[in-house]
Scaffold this active site. Structure first.
Site, mmCIF file in Angstrom:
data_model
loop_
_atom_site.group_PDB
_atom_site.id
_atom_site.type_symbol
_atom_site.label_atom_id
_atom_site.label_comp_id
_atom_site.label_asym_id
_atom_site.label_seq_id
_atom_site.Cartn_x
_atom_site.Cartn_y
_atom_site.Cartn_z
ATOM 1 C CE LYS A 1 27.498 -17.403 24.098
ATOM 2 N NZ LYS A 1 27.135 -18.498 25.011
ATOM 3 N N GLY B 1 26.967 -17.083 31.114
ATOM 4 C CA GLY B 1 27.560 -16.882 32.436
ATOM 5 C C GLY B 1 27.139 -15.582 33.093
ATOM 6 C CG ASN B 2 25.509 -12.362 30.683
ATOM 7 O OD1 ASN B 2 25.367 -13.447 30.135
ATOM 8 N ND2 ASN B 2 24.774 -11.314 30.379
ATOM 9 C CE LYS C 1 35.574 -23.823 29.532
ATOM 10 N NZ LYS C 1 34.883 -22.879 28.647
ATOM 11 C CE LYS D 1 26.528 -21.431 29.075
ATOM 12 N NZ LYS D 1 25.799 -21.000 27.826
#
Length: 309
Positions: free
Chosen positions: A264, A9-10, A122, A206
């Site tokens: 991740k 996102g960054n 979420k 994602k």
């Protein structure tokens, strides 16, 4: 090599920044400059998040009272078009004119029987008071949960089951196109009782969707670019250590935060176990070095005993 690179996102909106188009374009330019060196000799697929952008569109839609706010799948499609446009344009400014780009609106199937639909977790959108939350739950049928001192909407986060646009993605890669796909985890869809494909009010993780895409297109490496330079053991303590390489089994022995590095690490382990290829977690500016094993954390079946930087 064929590489899938998932931008955190960054990459488009750094923490604390205003959600302006100018800020997002500036960060897209930084991402493009980091990705440009990989163009030589590699086939690239870029994925990205879209959480803040969807939240902003939902807020803007809520301000227009005469029309019901658009559902999450439609907002997701809108945002990935915008983000893809910015990434394409900035890549075009740093790569040769002849290099082709394409953004694919990627539909991802989820299972209506996924347990996630029974327990939405979420968080999305703005914060509400208890009174506002109760009213929204009654009016819109939303699920809302407490988040600190406030309340927020929660939606399911089911596992990605199938990516529908695999054939055009592969077709373009074979012809030298840099593809931007599976933005925001893909546009969530499912088959209804009439076997018709419909959109779904949910959010697909994602990194899970990117890992599935990497597997399905036979990628040689799956890279998750984030704001952490590696996966750490004992993060935030004087004993913290940055992992240089590890096998999926070694990582099973440790716990990683569900709200940050956990998904991740899980996505990396899954990709490696299913394909035998390698997954990498690193910062955006170190992607090239991390693929070469010189930075970040590499997860691979042949990594041997865990090594540290």
């Amino acid at each position: 090599m064929r590489i899938v690179i998932a931008l955190g996102g960054n990459a488009l909106l750094r923490r604390g920044e205003a959600m302006t188009a100018e800020n997002q374009r500036k960060n897209a330019r930084i991402a493009a400059e980091a990705l440009a060196p990989l163009n030589n000799g590699h086939e690239l697929v870029v994925t990205h998040g879209n959480g803040p952008q969807v939240g902003l569109l939902a807020l803007q839609g809520a301000a227009y009272k005469d029309v019901e706010t658009y559902p999450l799948d439609v907002l997701g499609a809108e945002t990935v078009g915008m983000i893809g446009y910015m990434i394409e344009q900035e890549l075009g400014n740093v790569l040769p004119f002849e290099k082709p780009f394409a953004t694919i609106l990627t539909q991802v199937e989820v299972d209506p029987k996924d347990p996630a639909f029974q327990d939405p977790t979420k968080y999305i959108g703005p914060i509400y008071s208890k009174e506002e939350a109760d009213k929204l739950a009654a009016e819109k049928g939303w699920a809302l949960k407490q988040d600190g001192d406030s309340w927020r909407r929660v939606v399911p986060s089911p596992l990605p089951k199938r990516i529908f646009e695999l054939r055009p993605i592969k077709w373009m890669l074979e012809r030298g196109v840099l593809v931007i796909a599976a933005g925001g985890g893909g546009i969530p869809t499912m088959y209804d009782e009439n076997n018709k494909l419909i959109g779904v009010e949910c959010v697909i993780d994602k990194d899970r969707a990117s890992g599935l895409l990497a597997k399905e297109i036979d990628a040689d490496a799956f890279v998750m670019a984030t704001d952490a330079d590696a996966v750490y053991l004992d993060w935030g303590t004087p004993e913290q250590r940055a992992i240089k390489s590890a096998t999926p089994e070694e990582l099973d022995k440790y716990g990683f935060a569900a709200g940050s590095m956990g998904p991740k690490v899980e996505a990396a382990q899954t990709f490696v176990r299913l394909t035998g290829k390698k997954a990498v977690i690193c910062t955006l500016d170190q992607v090239a070095q991390a693929i070469a094993g010189e930075a970040g954390t590499t997860v691979a079946n042949d990594a041997g005993p865990m090594k540290f930087h």
